[in-house]
Design a protein around this motif. Structure first.
Motif, short mmCIF file in Angstrom:
data_model
loop_
_atom_site.label_atom_id
_atom_site.label_comp_id
_atom_site.label_asym_id
_atom_site.label_seq_id
_atom_site.Cartn_x
_atom_site.Cartn_y
_atom_site.Cartn_z
N TRP A 77 0.82 -1.20 0.00
CA TRP A 77 0.00 0.00 0.00
C TRP A 77 0.86 1.26 0.00
CZ3 TRP A 77 -4.79 0.70 -1.32
CH2 TRP A 77 -5.71 -0.34 -1.19
N GLY A 78 1.93 1.24 0.78
CA GLY A 78 2.81 2.40 0.82
C GLY A 78 3.47 2.67 -0.52
N ALA A 79 3.97 1.60 -1.15
CA ALA A 79 4.60 1.76 -2.47
C ALA A 79 3.58 2.22 -3.50
CB ALA A 79 5.24 0.44 -2.89
N ALA A 80 2.36 1.71 -3.42
CA ALA A 80 1.33 2.11 -4.38
C ALA A 80 0.98 3.58 -4.23
CB ALA A 80 0.07 1.25 -4.18
N VAL A 81 0.90 4.08 -3.00
CA VAL A 81 0.58 5.49 -2.78
C VAL A 81 1.71 6.38 -3.28
CG1 VAL A 81 0.24 7.23 -1.00
CG2 VAL A 81 -1.02 5.09 -0.88
N LEU A 82 2.95 5.98 -3.05
CA LEU A 82 4.08 6.77 -3.56
C LEU A 82 4.08 6.78 -5.09
CD1 LEU A 82 7.04 5.79 -1.20
CD2 LEU A 82 5.68 7.89 -1.18
N ALA A 83 3.76 5.62 -5.69
CA ALA A 83 3.70 5.55 -7.15
C ALA A 83 2.58 6.43 -7.70
CB ALA A 83 3.51 4.11 -7.60
N GLY A 140 1.45 9.15 -6.31
CA GLY A 140 1.92 10.52 -6.20
C GLY A 140 2.90 10.87 -7.31
N ALA A 141 3.82 9.93 -7.63
CA ALA A 141 4.78 10.17 -8.70
C ALA A 141 4.06 10.33 -10.04
CB ALA A 141 5.79 9.02 -8.76
#
Length: 425
Positions: A404-410, A412-413
């Motif tokens: 979930w954290g990686a998905a949210v950062l992605a 945002g990118a």
């Protein structure tokens, strides 16, 4: 000749806060969330390696604090690592740090609000959580100086409760201060991955010193005040956390601690002082209120900085002419947190928030690496160890938190990329 003497200009925040208030805001952010919320999941992850996980989290927090302090002295502006990443690494990295912070800490706000509800009125936890968010958003709205005074009172109450818990656990009728000694190894079932995961959970509790850096425009003499306040707040928190962890392990041991829903209340009961349990429940609610107050404060300031640069809607960049606070950013953050507190199950919020905040500090450490000696660069080992530690703890968290954290950062990118393409067009 310092910046503290200059009056606030149009669109700028007034420098209300001295060193003591900055330390108290940092303590209010750190002491509150972790002691009452993170010990049990950390024990479940690390087992008898809990204390080692606490030490690892402290080392990473120290590196992050040192890097943040040097950067905050160089860039005493609201926004924290959002500003540092933008200035030292480029616009994208600053944006990504700010995005991770705002999203992760918004989830933390909801978690703290629900913690208040669960201790005050478990059957109406969501309603109490929403009421807490509304009340503390109103406190922040009328001025950061008033928020600092309230935080000072919260810290005093929480430290008194924690002192009583430590005393009861180490001296109560059923206390066994030697029990913690069997809990200092890495354990047979958890291994180093479990210790790292425990450190990742416990890091959630140490992240409050960021709140000091994000108040850069509201602190007097920021070049001296911010680094000193960060070091002081972190040192006090480390001492408190170590004492509480040792005391709770002395009466519960790692296995019982891992199964506890309210570890400090269970610890005083196990130590033979059940009459202290209601005070612990009150302390937990007050501590969570203190954390929620400081979290809303920090998220709104990062939102302000990102809105000024139009990474978020520019309407959120307004500063109230009377109260000298980013009132629209505070109202927006409060509204989103209230919705989450009313509807969400935030049991995984600690892991999710830790992933986002560790990404935030990875950017901070990388930015600190680029400082020159003349700019106050820390020893090279500090940002290097901080970056590596952030990465190790982030990816040791539970898989759901990582995904979930990686998905949210992605996400945002991707939003950043779309905005850049639209701007060129």
């Amino acid at each position: 000749m310092g910046t503290s003497a200059a009056p606030a200009g149009p669109g700028e925040l007034k420098r209300h806060l001295g060193a003591f208030d900055a330390v108290v805001i940092g303590l209010g952010s750190m002491i509150g969330a972790g002691v009452f919320a993170a010990l049990a999941p950390a024990a479940a992850a690390g087992g008898s390696g809990l204390l080692l996980g606490l030490a690892l989290a402290a080392v990473v927090a120290y590196c992050n604090a040192t890097s943040s302090a040097r950067l905050a002295a160089r860039y005493p502006q609201s926004g924290g690592t959002y500003v540092y990443g933008r200035e030292r690494l480029g616009d994208f990295w600053g944006y990504l740090a700010g995005w991770g912070f705002v999203v992760g800490k918004t989830a933390s706000c909801a978690a703290m609000a629900l913690t208040v509800g669960s201790y005050v009125w478990p059957d109406r936890a969501h309603a109490i959580a929403v009421a807490a968010v509304v009340a503390l958003t109103a406190v922040n709205y009328v001025g950061v100086q008033k928020a600092a005074w309230l935080t000072r009172a919260v810290v005093a109450v929480v430290l008194a409760v924690l002192a009583a818990v430590v005393t009861a656990c180490l001296t109560g009728p059923a206390a066994d201060p030697g029990r913690w000694a069997v809990s200092t190894g890495t354990g047979t079932g958890t291994g180093w991955h479990g210790v790292l995961q425990a450190a990742g959970f416990l890091f959630f509790a140490f992240a409050g010193y960021a709140r000091i850096a994000t108040l850069g425009e509201e602190v007097r003499d920021p070049q001296r005040t911010i680094p000193r306040a960060i070091r002081t707040a972190l040192s006090i928190t480390l001492v408190v956390y170590a004492a509480v962890a040792l005391a709770v392990l002395a009466v519960l041991g790692p296995d019982q601690l891992a199964r506890s829903a309210a570890p400090l209340a269970d610890a005083v009961r196990a130590a033979g002082v059940p009459g202290l349990a209601p005070a612990v429940r009150v302390g937990a609610a007050v501590a969570s209120l203190g954390s929620l107050l400081a979290l809303i404060l920090g998220v709104s300031r990062t939102t302000l900085a990102m809105a000024r640069d139009r990474h978020l809607p520019h309407v959120l960049a307004a500063v109230h002419p009377r109260f000298q606070v980013p009132h629209r950013a505070e109202l927006a953050v409060g509204a989103i947190v209230a919705v989450l507190a009313a509807t969400a199950d935030v049991r995984g919020a600690i892991g999710f928030s830790s992933f986002g905040v560790l990404a935030y500090y990875a950017v901070a450490n990388t930015a600190a690496w680029t400082l020159t000696p003349a700019e106050g660069r820390p020893p090279r080992a500090v940002p290097a160890l901080g970056t590596a530690g952030c990465a190790a703890l982030a990816f040791a968290l539970p898989p759901a938190s990582v995904l979930w954290g990686a998905a949210v950062l992605a996400l945002g990118a991707a939003a950043y990329g779309v905005r850049k393409v639209s701007a060129r067009g």
